[in-house]
Scaffold this motif. Structure first.
Motif, PDB file in Angstrom:
ATOM      1  N   CYS A 157      34.814  57.608  32.402  1.00 54.96           N
ATOM      2  CA  CYS A 157      35.097  57.616  33.830  1.00 54.96           C
ATOM      3  C   CYS A 157      35.329  59.057  34.294  1.00 54.96           C
ATOM      4  O   CYS A 157      36.067  59.798  33.653  1.00 54.96           O
ATOM      5  CB  CYS A 157      36.335  56.773  34.090  1.00 54.96           C
ATOM      6  SG  CYS A 157      37.021  57.032  35.708  1.00 54.96           S
ATOM      7  N   GLY A 201      37.021  59.949  36.759  1.00 51.45           N
ATOM      8  CA  GLY A 201      38.351  60.083  37.337  1.00 51.45           C
ATOM      9  C   GLY A 201      39.444  60.218  36.301  1.00 51.45           C
ATOM     10  O   GLY A 201      40.290  61.089  36.380  1.00 51.45           O
ATOM     11  N   CYS A 202      39.428  59.335  35.302  1.00 58.34           N
ATOM     12  CA  CYS A 202      40.554  59.305  34.375  1.00 58.34           C
ATOM     13  C   CYS A 202      40.117  59.512  32.933  1.00 58.34           C
ATOM     14  O   CYS A 202      40.952  59.622  32.046  1.00 58.34           O
ATOM     15  CB  CYS A 202      41.311  57.982  34.507  1.00 58.34           C
ATOM     16  SG  CYS A 202      40.368  56.547  33.986  1.00 58.34           S
ATOM     17  N   SER A 214      38.781  57.484  30.921  1.00 58.24           N
ATOM     18  CA  SER A 214      38.777  56.338  30.008  1.00 58.24           C
ATOM     19  C   SER A 214      37.355  55.807  29.872  1.00 58.24           C
ATOM     20  O   SER A 214      36.541  55.959  30.773  1.00 58.24           O
ATOM     21  CB  SER A 214      39.734  55.258  30.499  1.00 58.24           C
ATOM     22  OG  SER A 214      39.504  54.982  31.840  1.00 58.24           O
ATOM     23  N   CYS A 218      35.457  52.114  37.734  1.00 53.98           N
ATOM     24  CA  CYS A 218      36.377  52.136  36.596  1.00 53.98           C
ATOM     25  C   CYS A 218      37.501  51.124  36.811  1.00 53.98           C
ATOM     26  O   CYS A 218      38.144  51.116  37.853  1.00 53.98           O
ATOM     27  CB  CYS A 218      36.960  53.532  36.432  1.00 53.98           C
ATOM     28  SG  CYS A 218      38.310  53.626  35.257  1.00 53.98           S
ATOM     29  N   CYS A 240      41.215  53.319  37.017  1.00 54.62           N
ATOM     30  CA  CYS A 240      41.630  54.158  38.148  1.00 54.62           C
ATOM     31  C   CYS A 240      40.769  53.894  39.381  1.00 54.62           C
ATOM     32  O   CYS A 240      40.990  54.509  40.414  1.00 54.62           O
ATOM     33  CB  CYS A 240      41.565  55.626  37.780  1.00 54.62           C
ATOM     34  SG  CYS A 240      39.891  56.265  37.686  1.00 54.62           S
TER      35      CYS A 240
HETATM   36 ZN   LIG Z   1      38.953  55.819  35.605  1.00 59.77          ZN
END
Ligand SMILES: [Zn+2]
Length: 240
Positions: free
Chosen positions: A9, A11-12, A14, A30, A33
């Motif tokens: 992801c 953003g985060c 993961s 995701c 997040c």
């Molecule tokens: Zn994420």
């Protein structure tokens, strides 16, 4: 056949799961997040992926209230804040503010205990905030400029938080993010455009309200303007 890739992801960080892929909408969301990525089109360097069953997201059409101009060096994206919802806000402001004016007008004449002046102060604060927001919704524009090595966002003419400027060589990626707030009226969705940097934390660039299309459009336009390859999930390829 190459091994399946563990896509991460933006953003985060993961790992993205198969359930996160929305092939109909052409996006990956995701589940941790709620960062949204558009599905990859062509891969940089002509590399291909095995995800032939996923259709790349087509170019997003120009959403309402957004304008894009290119002057040869800089891409300028302008978004008007105005929506017809503002008429409801005006109505509400007039009702709210007139009540407060009436209250204080009366209090000044009849000289009641001091509590009559203090009690509605929170309402006054709300009235000021609401009126300012309504005026900004009427006249403001968000301008995002990308070019000459800078990415800049400004909200004007009424001052608003969120103005920012970044050096484009530090930007590695853009992505969208969904936030959901739940209140008595039910859930409401908000879509944001975020920026990833070579060093440091990702930062929010712009909030687009309920319009996912607007957020994805701005992400795509900026990626194009900044020459960032569409790398929705720049993940490192896992060895597993
Ligand atoms: Zn994420």
């Amino acid at each position: 056949m190459s091994k399946p890739q563990a896509l991460k992801c933006p953003g985060c960080g993961s790992p993205l799961r198969l359930e996160d892929w929305d092939t109909a909408a052409g996006i990956i969301k995701c589940s941790f997040c709620r960062a949204i990525s558009t599905l990859p089109g062509s891969q940089p360097g002509g590399a291909t992926t095995d995800r032939t069953s996923f259709h790349p997201r087509a170019e997003i059409p120009l959403p309402p209230r957004i304008q894009v101009n290119f002057d040869g060096t800089t891409t300028v994206i302008t978004r008007r804040w105005f929506t017809p919802l503002v008429y409801l806000m005006i109505f509400f402001c007039v009702a709210w503010d007139s009540f407060l004016i009436f209250w204080y007008g009366l209090s000044l004449r009849i000289h009641p205990p001091w509590i009559f002046f203090v009690f509605p102060l929170a309402h006054v604060a709300v009235g000021i905030g609401l009126t300012y927001t309504t005026l900004a919704t009427l006249v403001n524009r968000t301008v995002i400029e990308a070019g000459r090595g800078r990415l800049r966002i400004t909200h004007a003419p009424l001052p608003w938080r969120g103005n920012a400027e970044f050096a484009t060589h530090e930007i590695t990626q853009l992505f969208c993010k969904e936030t959901i707030t739940r209140n008595k009226q039910g859930p409401s969705w908000n879509y944001e455009v975020w920026v990833n940097f070579q060093t440091g934390q990702p930062r929010k660039l712009a909030s687009l309200g309920a319009s996912m299309e607007a957020a994805l459009f701005i992400e795509q336009s900026l990626e194009k303007a900044l020459g960032i390859q569409d790398r929705p999930v720049p993940g490192e390829v896992s060895r597993g």
